[in-house]
Design a protein around this motif. Structure first.
Motif, short mmCIF file in Angstrom:
data_model
loop_
_atom_site.label_atom_id
_atom_site.label_comp_id
_atom_site.label_asym_id
_atom_site.label_seq_id
_atom_site.Cartn_x
_atom_site.Cartn_y
_atom_site.Cartn_z
N UNK A 80 -27.83 -26.83 -22.61
CA UNK A 80 -27.14 -26.02 -21.98
C UNK A 80 -26.15 -24.95 -22.73
N UNK A 99 -34.11 -15.50 -7.97
CA UNK A 99 -34.01 -17.06 -7.84
C UNK A 99 -34.44 -17.63 -9.32
N UNK A 103 -31.58 -20.20 -10.38
CA UNK A 103 -31.75 -21.51 -10.25
C UNK A 103 -31.41 -22.32 -11.43
N UNK A 104 -31.81 -21.55 -12.93
CA UNK A 104 -31.21 -22.29 -13.91
C UNK A 104 -29.68 -22.51 -13.80
N UNK A 106 -27.82 -22.79 -11.35
CA UNK A 106 -27.52 -23.88 -10.14
C UNK A 106 -27.78 -25.43 -10.95
N UNK A 107 -29.22 -25.16 -11.66
CA UNK A 107 -29.54 -26.43 -12.37
C UNK A 107 -28.48 -27.02 -13.19
N UNK A 108 -27.75 -26.05 -13.60
CA UNK A 108 -26.56 -26.80 -14.93
C UNK A 108 -25.18 -26.76 -14.01
N UNK A 109 -25.35 -26.62 -12.54
CA UNK A 109 -24.31 -27.01 -11.84
C UNK A 109 -23.23 -25.74 -11.21
N UNK A 111 -22.17 -23.14 -8.53
CA UNK A 111 -22.31 -22.97 -6.95
C UNK A 111 -23.28 -21.72 -6.87
N UNK A 112 -23.93 -21.94 -5.56
CA UNK A 112 -24.98 -20.88 -5.18
C UNK A 112 -24.71 -19.29 -5.28
N UNK A 151 -32.66 -14.64 -17.70
CA UNK A 151 -32.55 -15.99 -17.56
C UNK A 151 -32.02 -16.82 -18.70
N UNK B 2 -22.12 -29.72 -4.71
CA UNK B 2 -22.77 -28.44 -4.62
C UNK B 2 -24.36 -28.81 -5.30
N UNK B 203 -33.56 -25.90 -19.53
CA UNK B 203 -32.58 -25.18 -19.59
C UNK B 203 -31.39 -26.26 -19.56
N UNK B 204 -31.60 -27.44 -19.52
CA UNK B 204 -30.63 -28.58 -19.91
C UNK B 204 -30.07 -29.01 -18.24
N UNK B 205 -30.73 -28.98 -17.49
CA UNK B 205 -30.55 -29.49 -16.19
C UNK B 205 -30.34 -31.05 -16.33
N UNK B 209 -29.92 -34.59 -11.69
CA UNK B 209 -30.27 -33.56 -10.95
C UNK B 209 -31.40 -33.08 -10.67
#
Ligand code: ATP
Ligand code: MG
Lengths: 231, 294
Positions: A80, A99, A103-104, A106-109, A111-112, A151, B2, B203-205, B209
């Motif tokens: 991250x 997207x 999406x990356x 969102x993948x690290x948290x 909000x959309x 990205x 979320x 990417x570190x998810x 998750x």
């Protein structure tokens, strides 16, 4: 983030040595071009820094992370903190440019809504705002490349690893992308960029590290693409 | 939270992407848990019947034709563990039989002279004394034969042990089949998203998750499949109970609102745990493989 590689060797199988005894130290906030002929080990070096590969021998320290012994949650944390532009883009085929970037986040948290806003912002930075609703297959190689750059920079990495980020771009666009990368670097991000782009390296002079057959053969402050005696 | 909504969006995407596999998984879970429920009901009912029979603390002693009914009743009443004795003369026995047969009681008159023997209905204090009392009664010269529930219960117990082994076997088999199908469904889903998972991890998810949509997918099938199984089984069992009550009223099947609740809870609980376990194992295995540096 600061990088220290010492005595790093990477072998594949019995007889392929991609990197051999590499010592490389990059202070925080540095900009480094990684040059060298095809197959010299540039991608391998970046993948070690991304912790996709483990060195066969040697130590790799990035910031407070010792990449040889990272537990799983630490790997996520580390990734991250860094960003990577892959030589083969690695975009997701079934998602639009927007997207793909969102999406990356969102993948690290994130909000959309925030993720979409930020994704739009970075796509604008790389000149892809108007193409944000297209799918990778509808984009040219250079456009896909720019999405993958967007990205990588979207979550403000402390270390940005770029593998041929301008490989498919015309000189004009390559110059624009270079400006983006330089401004990210100026904000304190350590940046390593593997490239074959002689024009960029010579135009925007930075530290140059040259690899040949897995060994570092040159490490020059404000170098050129080719070895330059005058300096 | 979320990340949860992100995962749910992803799960829906996964379900819609492969309708064929989705349908198959749903059906398999339904069928598997239908059988699990059947074996549960079978075991429950045999146990119920046994406990009813075992709980009957009465020994019926049929007397020799010329025995002294009242005298014997007084004698038996003084025996230890005997709570009470009710002498039944042949005439009374006939009345009881007529009452039990209800509107078909006319048939009894066909018997001509009353063939029923006199008997003693001996009530015993507790279940463990039943067979002792029965043995003592049968050793008396006036007693022709004794009948008590324990005899029947023993036979039933043997049957129920068989039924339990059978349902256990069925349970294990069904569980394995369900686990296999769920596991493979998740594997297919993971495989269809291989590239995406790889990029997410790069990417570190967090693994959790990345895993969440797949675990939710498994839970979704576990839940919907077992819900449907409970509904179908509940409905079929209720109709079965009703038809048994109409045709064979002396058979007492377990039938209460609690039973249906318990049945649904067991099936859904089992389905959810099984699907959670399977999907978690499948996705966890894939993620540790994907995160291993080479
Ligand atoms: N996974 C692998 N298995 C076996 N050999 C590999 C693997 N990855 C890289 N190599 C080998 O290691 C060497 C260095 O490859 P690398 O991709 O690092 O080169 P590169 O400098 O990035 O080249 P290019 O400029 O073409 O991108 C090559 O000879 C390559 O064949
Ligand atoms: Mg390369």
């Amino acid at each position: 983030m600061e990088i220290r590689m010492s005595g790093v060797t990477k072998t594949f199988g019995e007889d392929i040595t991609a990197l051999e005894d590499v010592f490389l130290s990059v202070p925080k906030g540095d900009f480094v071009y990684l040059v060298g002929p095809t197959g010299s080990g540039k991608t391998t070096l970046l993948r070690i820094l991304n912790r996709e590969l483990l060195p066969s021998r040697g130590q790799v320290l990035v910031g407070e992370y010792n990449l040889r012994k990272l537990r799983r949650t630490k790997v996520c944390q580390y990734r991250r903190a860094i960003g990577m532009v892959f030589q083969d883009y690695r975009l997701l085929e079934d998602r639009t440019a927007l997207e793909n970037v969102a999406f990356v986040l969102e993948a690290v948290g994130a909000p959309r809504k925030e993720a979409l806003d930020r994704a739009g912002e970075v796509l604008d930075c790389v000149g892809m705002w108007r193409r944000r609703f297209l799918y990778p297959r509808e984009l040219s190689g250079g456009e896909q490349q720019r999405v993958s750059i967007a990205r990588a920079i979207a979550n403000d990495p402390l270390l940005l690893l770029c593998d041929e980020p301008t490989g498919n771009l015309d000189p004009q666009t390559a110059g624009e992308i270079m400006q983006v990368l330089l401004s990210i670097n100026a904000s304190g991000t350590t940046l390593i960029m593997a490239t074959h782009n002689r024009y960029l390296v010579d135009a925007y002079r930075q530290r140059v590290v040259e690899l040949k057959m897995g060994r570092i053969v040159r490490d020059q402050e404000r170098g050129r693409y080719d070895f330059d005696e005058e300096l | 939270m979320r990340s949860f909504s992100f995962a749910i969006r992803d799960t829906v995407r996964l379900i819609r992407r492969s309708p064929g596999i989705s349908g198959l998984t749903f059906l398999t879970v339904l069928v598997v848990f239908f059988f699990v429920g059947c074996s549960f009901l079978l075991a429950l009912n045999t146990r119920h019947v046994i406990s009813v029979v075992e709980g009957e603390l009465v020994v019926q002693a049929y007397l020799q034709p010329k025995a002294d009914l009242e005298g014997l009743a007084k004698k038996v009443e003084k025996m230890p563990h005997v709570r009470g004795v009710r002498p039944i003369s042949p005439e009374q026995a006939l009345e009881l039989l007529k009452a039990r047969l209800g509107n078909q009681s006319a048939a009894v008159t066909l018997l001509g002279e009353n063939p029923l023997p006199a008997s003693l209905e001996v009530r015993v204090d507790k279940a463990s004394s039943v067979s002792g009392i029965a043995r003592e009664l049968v050793s008396m010269p006036e007693v022709e034969d004794v009948v008590y529930a324990g005899k029947v219960a023993e036979k039933l117990a043997r049957l129920s042990r068989f039924a339990e082994i059978f349902s256990l076997f069925l349970l294990v088999f069904a569980g394995l089949a369900g686990a296999l199908v769920l596991y493979n469904t998740i594997r297919v889903a993971i495989y269809s998203r291989k590239q995406e998972i790889e990029v997410m991890l790069l990417v570190g998810a967090m693994p959790g998750f990345v895993a969440l949509p797949f675990v939710l997918l498994g839970l979704f099938w576990g839940l919907t499949g077992t819900l449907a199984a409970s509904a179908v089984l509940g409905f079929l069992y209720k109709s079965f109970v009703n038809s048994v009550q109409n045709t064979l009223p002396f058979i007492q099947l377990v039938d209460s609102p609690q039973l249906y609740l318990k049945l649904a809870l067991i099936l859904i609980g089992g389905g959810v745990s099984l699907s959670w376990l399977c999907s978690w194992i499948a996705v966890e295995r894939h993620i540790s493989e994907a995160m291993k540096p080479s």
